[in-house]
Design a protein around this motif. Structure first.
Motif, PDB file in Angstrom:
ATOM      1  N   GLY A  68       0.623  -1.176   0.172  1.00 18.09           N
ATOM      2  CA  GLY A  68      -0.067  -0.013  -0.051  1.00 18.09           C
ATOM      3  C   GLY A  68       0.695   1.393  -0.063  1.00 18.09           C
ATOM      4  O   GLY A  68       0.161   2.358   0.152  1.00 18.09           O
ATOM      5  N   GLY A  69       2.287   1.253  -0.088  1.00 20.79           N
ATOM      6  CA  GLY A  69       3.005   2.364  -0.271  1.00 20.79           C
ATOM      7  C   GLY A  69       3.378   3.014   1.005  1.00 20.79           C
ATOM      8  O   GLY A  69       3.971   4.042   1.296  1.00 20.79           O
ATOM      9  N   LYS A  70       3.093   2.290   2.125  1.00 22.70           N
ATOM     10  CA  LYS A  70       3.568   2.808   3.610  1.00 22.70           C
ATOM     11  C   LYS A  70       5.135   2.189   3.702  1.00 22.70           C
ATOM     12  O   LYS A  70       5.438   1.181   3.379  1.00 22.70           O
ATOM     13  N   PRO A  71       5.586   3.120   4.573  1.00 21.29           N
ATOM     14  CA  PRO A  71       7.035   2.629   4.714  1.00 21.29           C
ATOM     15  C   PRO A  71       7.186   1.671   5.912  1.00 21.29           C
ATOM     16  O   PRO A  71       6.197   1.417   6.704  1.00 21.29           O
ATOM     17  N   PRO A  72       8.128   1.070   6.080  1.00 22.62           N
ATOM     18  CA  PRO A  72       8.300  -0.232   7.180  1.00 22.62           C
ATOM     19  C   PRO A  72       8.109   0.373   8.364  1.00 22.62           C
ATOM     20  O   PRO A  72       8.429   1.380   8.695  1.00 22.62           O
ATOM     21  N   ALA A  73       7.465  -0.174   9.207  1.00 12.96           N
ATOM     22  CA  ALA A  73       7.209   0.010  10.590  1.00 12.96           C
ATOM     23  C   ALA A  73       8.498   0.305  11.277  1.00 12.96           C
ATOM     24  O   ALA A  73       8.639   1.203  12.286  1.00 12.96           O
ATOM     25  N   THR A 111       6.346  -5.217  27.491  1.00  5.46           N
ATOM     26  CA  THR A 111       6.406  -3.897  26.840  1.00  5.46           C
ATOM     27  C   THR A 111       7.643  -4.513  25.618  1.00  5.46           C
ATOM     28  O   THR A 111       7.178  -4.070  24.662  1.00  5.46           O
ATOM     29  N   VAL A 112       8.430  -5.492  26.057  1.00 10.65           N
ATOM     30  CA  VAL A 112       9.282  -6.067  24.920  1.00 10.65           C
ATOM     31  C   VAL A 112       8.319  -6.675  23.705  1.00 10.65           C
ATOM     32  O   VAL A 112       8.478  -6.456  22.490  1.00 10.65           O
ATOM     33  N   THR A 113       7.537  -7.517  24.137  1.00  6.90           N
ATOM     34  CA  THR A 113       6.758  -8.135  23.079  1.00  6.90           C
ATOM     35  C   THR A 113       5.989  -6.925  22.379  1.00  6.90           C
ATOM     36  O   THR A 113       5.653  -7.046  21.081  1.00  6.90           O
ATOM     37  N   ALA A 114       5.182  -5.713  22.764  1.00  2.22           N
ATOM     38  CA  ALA A 114       4.557  -4.841  22.491  1.00  2.22           C
ATOM     39  C   ALA A 114       5.323  -4.209  21.415  1.00  2.22           C
ATOM     40  O   ALA A 114       4.939  -3.825  20.357  1.00  2.22           O
ATOM     41  N   ARG A 115       6.602  -3.963  21.855  1.00  4.07           N
ATOM     42  CA  ARG A 115       7.373  -3.228  21.036  1.00  4.07           C
ATOM     43  C   ARG A 115       7.835  -3.779  19.742  1.00  4.07           C
ATOM     44  O   ARG A 115       7.807  -3.388  18.638  1.00  4.07           O
ATOM     45  N   LEU A 116       8.069  -5.283  19.742  1.00  3.41           N
ATOM     46  CA  LEU A 116       8.285  -6.158  18.753  1.00  3.41           C
ATOM     47  C   LEU A 116       7.086  -5.997  17.765  1.00  3.41           C
ATOM     48  O   LEU A 116       7.252  -5.989  16.485  1.00  3.41           O
ATOM     49  N   ARG A 117       5.994  -6.304  18.278  1.00  6.61           N
ATOM     50  CA  ARG A 117       4.661  -6.183  17.341  1.00  6.61           C
ATOM     51  C   ARG A 117       4.572  -4.795  16.511  1.00  6.61           C
ATOM     52  O   ARG A 117       4.205  -4.793  15.560  1.00  6.61           O
ATOM     53  N   ARG A 118       4.569  -3.908  17.334  1.00  4.29           N
ATOM     54  CA  ARG A 118       4.648  -2.439  16.776  1.00  4.29           C
ATOM     55  C   ARG A 118       5.672  -2.360  15.642  1.00  4.29           C
ATOM     56  O   ARG A 118       5.455  -1.488  14.553  1.00  4.29           O
ATOM     57  N   ALA A 119       6.909  -2.757  15.811  1.00  5.73           N
ATOM     58  CA  ALA A 119       8.020  -2.736  14.796  1.00  5.73           C
ATOM     59  C   ALA A 119       7.766  -3.593  13.770  1.00  5.73           C
ATOM     60  O   ALA A 119       8.404  -3.567  12.627  1.00  5.73           O
ATOM     61  N   GLY A 120       6.617  -4.356  13.647  1.00  4.35           N
ATOM     62  CA  GLY A 120       6.463  -5.223  12.467  1.00  4.35           C
ATOM     63  C   GLY A 120       7.260  -6.531  12.561  1.00  4.35           C
ATOM     64  O   GLY A 120       7.522  -7.269  11.610  1.00  4.35           O
ATOM     65  N   VAL A 121       8.069  -6.736  13.850  1.00  8.60           N
ATOM     66  CA  VAL A 121       8.597  -8.122  13.710  1.00  8.60           C
ATOM     67  C   VAL A 121       7.831  -9.296  13.952  1.00  8.60           C
ATOM     68  O   VAL A 121       6.779  -9.181  14.710  1.00  8.60           O
ATOM     69  N   VAL A 122       8.061 -10.446  13.394  1.00  4.42           N
ATOM     70  CA  VAL A 122       6.982 -11.334  13.270  1.00  4.42           C
ATOM     71  C   VAL A 122       7.502 -12.389  14.388  1.00  4.42           C
ATOM     72  O   VAL A 122       8.466 -12.994  14.202  1.00  4.42           O
ATOM     73  N   ILE A 123       6.765 -12.659  15.432  1.00  6.24           N
ATOM     74  CA  ILE A 123       6.998 -13.738  16.318  1.00  6.24           C
ATOM     75  C   ILE A 123       6.767 -15.013  16.210  1.00  6.24           C
ATOM     76  O   ILE A 123       5.459 -15.337  15.928  1.00  6.24           O
TER      77      ILE A 123
END
Length: 508
Positions: A68-73, A111-123
């Motif tokens: 969709g043209g969005k920059p990587p998180a 918080t670490v889990t949440a930051r990973l998710r917001r960053a688009g890291v795939v758990i």
């Protein structure tokens, strides 16, 4: 070489570049790693829980945003990761390697889990560990030991052996661990990977199930220094939910790692800790360490011998402070609110239920440390044991302060031996505790430290690690030294050490 095999061999930085340029999709990358887990994890047992569907869904979200043209998180958006099973995850179990939390699903994310998710890291899932992070071999997991991919008859270190093994087995390009006395660095050393213990308070502990609250620290695990730095910047930073979180900018570790890869350490002073290394260390570990010192010197660093006289008391003091905090923290597992509940009789009292549940739910090592800590904190012994141990802790911190007044970083072996056979030390707690001899001082003082691969032992062909220690919030210089050393080793060896993992070579 198949496309999947090519993908799992890439670094996290390389994968991110391909995903963000849409040369390959995050879903393809995630599926390749899930296929690898299916292929080799029965032999490695790095994972306790595999979250295939949520991982693919998260990867698809990254792909859709890019389309969709969005920059990587974040610089790591779309890259898979293995998460140590001590961080709260609202969509999958968090067991801490213990039967007492079997199947428990937290109502919130760490918080670490949440930051990973917001960053688009795939758990990808949750990794195996010594129960409640108490151990140096991942043999104390209630769900069975993890095996070292270099030699599956040997330990992968602990307590975060699952995270380190997932990297060495190419099941994930990134992982998260926790380090209370070496639980990130020691597994990194014996699996040929990179492990970082940030400054205490540099990464939030909110939602990290506590072992010893004044010592625990989450941190990045990777196969390269740059990958670790990229992950470090994703998870670090101030968190108002953690009262011990440091409200200061995250050190520029990615920039430092890129600079260090140039291989120039001129102007830096490297302290060689005289109390760490030498007699009592496996000869091949000592030989690798001495070779590492020569490499650092060849890069322009000035080597300075530094004495930290109170380091020799760190192990004894640690095994009073840690059990004391364990005995307090684990009191919350009372069978009343969540987790396992054992009813010894229909009319059992609350005290009888607690006793029966803890007897069934806690393993031997956890019980051992609870008893040690309860004794150290008991009336008449507090001042003699816990109080004295805290005084030693202050002296260790002063040793670091004095040393960093002379040098930029300190170095030592990460662990005194290479990976030992599974079962060799499991019945000898004192022998097991010695595995953390070099790593404990940094936890006691709260400063930053990391392990990078320094070669293979000639006798057994197993990895050896070099520990680099820096002052509190001195991660930038630590990453610079680590990246320079890594680049020099790769040039000398004809490529990264991890690419020569031998235990699973038929399946890589």
């Amino acid at each position: 070489m198949s496309t999947d095999t090519e993908l799992i061999r890439l670094t996290a930085a390389e994968l991110a570049a391909k995903i963000h340029s849409r040369e390959v999709s995050a879903v393809e990358v995630t599926q390749a790693h899930l296929d690898r887990i299916t292929q080799v994890d029965p032999a490695v047992h790095a994972f306790l829980h595999i979250a295939a569907e949520p991982a693919l869904a998260a990867a698809a979200e990254v792909d859709a945003a890019l389309a969709g043209g969005k920059p990587p998180a974040s610089p790591l958006a779309g890259v898979p990761l293995a998460l140590k099973d001590v961080f709260a995850t609202s969509d999958m179990p968090t067991t801490c390697g213990s039967k007492i939390l079997e199947g428990w699903r937290p109502p919130y994310d760490a918080t670490v889990t949440a930051r990973l998710r917001r960053a688009g890291v795939v758990i990808l899932g949750k990794t195996n560990m010594d129960e409640f992070a108490m151990g140096s071999s991942t043999e104390h997991s209630a769900y069975g030991p993890t095996h070292n991919p270099w030699d599956t008859t040997r330990i992968p270190g602990g307590s975060g052996g699952g995270s380190a093994a997932s990297l060495a087995a190419f099941e994930a390009p990134l992982a998260i661990g926790t380090d209370t006395g070496g639980s990130i660095r020691q597994p990194a050393a014996v699996t040929g990977t990179v492990g970082v213990k940030p400054t205490y308070g540099g990464v939030s502990r909110y939602g990290l199930v506590a072992c010893a609250s004044s010592l625990d620290q989450g941190g990045p695990c990777a196969r390269t220094v740059l990958d670790a730095a990229l992950l470090h910047e994703v998870i670090a930073g101030y968190d108002p939910l953690d009262s011990t979180s440091i409200d200061t900018p995250v050190p520029a570790v990615v920039e430092a790692a890129r600079r260090g890869a140039g291989g120039d350490l001129r102007g830096l002073r490297v302290g060689v800790v005289s109390e760490l290394g030498g007699e009592g260390y496996q000869p091949q570990v000592e030989a690798s360490y001495r070779a590492a010192l020569s490499t650092l010197e060849s890069l322009g660093a000035e080597l300075v011998t530094v004495s930290c006289p109170h380091f020799r008391y760190a192990l004894a003091a640690y095994y009073l402070i840690l059990p004391s905090e364990v005995s307090s923290n684990l009191a919350r597992f009372d069978a009343m609110r969540y987790g396992l509940r054992v009813m010894p009789a229909p009319d059992a009292s609350a005290e009888e239920v607690m006793a029966a549940t803890r007897e069934a739910g806690f393993g031997d090592e956890v019980k051992r440390r609870i008893m040690l800590g309860t004794y150290a904190l008991s009336s008449g012994y507090y001042d003699a044991y816990y109080g004295k141990a805290q005084q030693v802790r202050t002296l260790i911190a002063r040793d670091f302060t004095a040393a960093f007044g002379q040098v930029d970083v300190l170095v030592s072996p990460t662990a005194p031996t290479t990976a030992f056979p599974i079962g060799e030390k499991v019945d000898d707690p004192l022998a097991m505790y010695l595995n953390d001899l070099c790593t404990i001082p940094a936890n006691m003082a709260g400063n930053a430290a990391m392990s990078v691969p320094s070669g293979l032992a000639e006798s057994d062909g197993l990895p050896v690690g070099l520990q680099i220690m820096a002052p509190a919030l001195g991660e930038a210089v630590m990453y610079r030294v680590a990246a320079a050393f890594e680049a020099a080793r790769n040039a000398a060896d004809g490529g990264p050490l991890i690419q020569r993992v031998n235990g699973l070579e038929a399946t890589v």
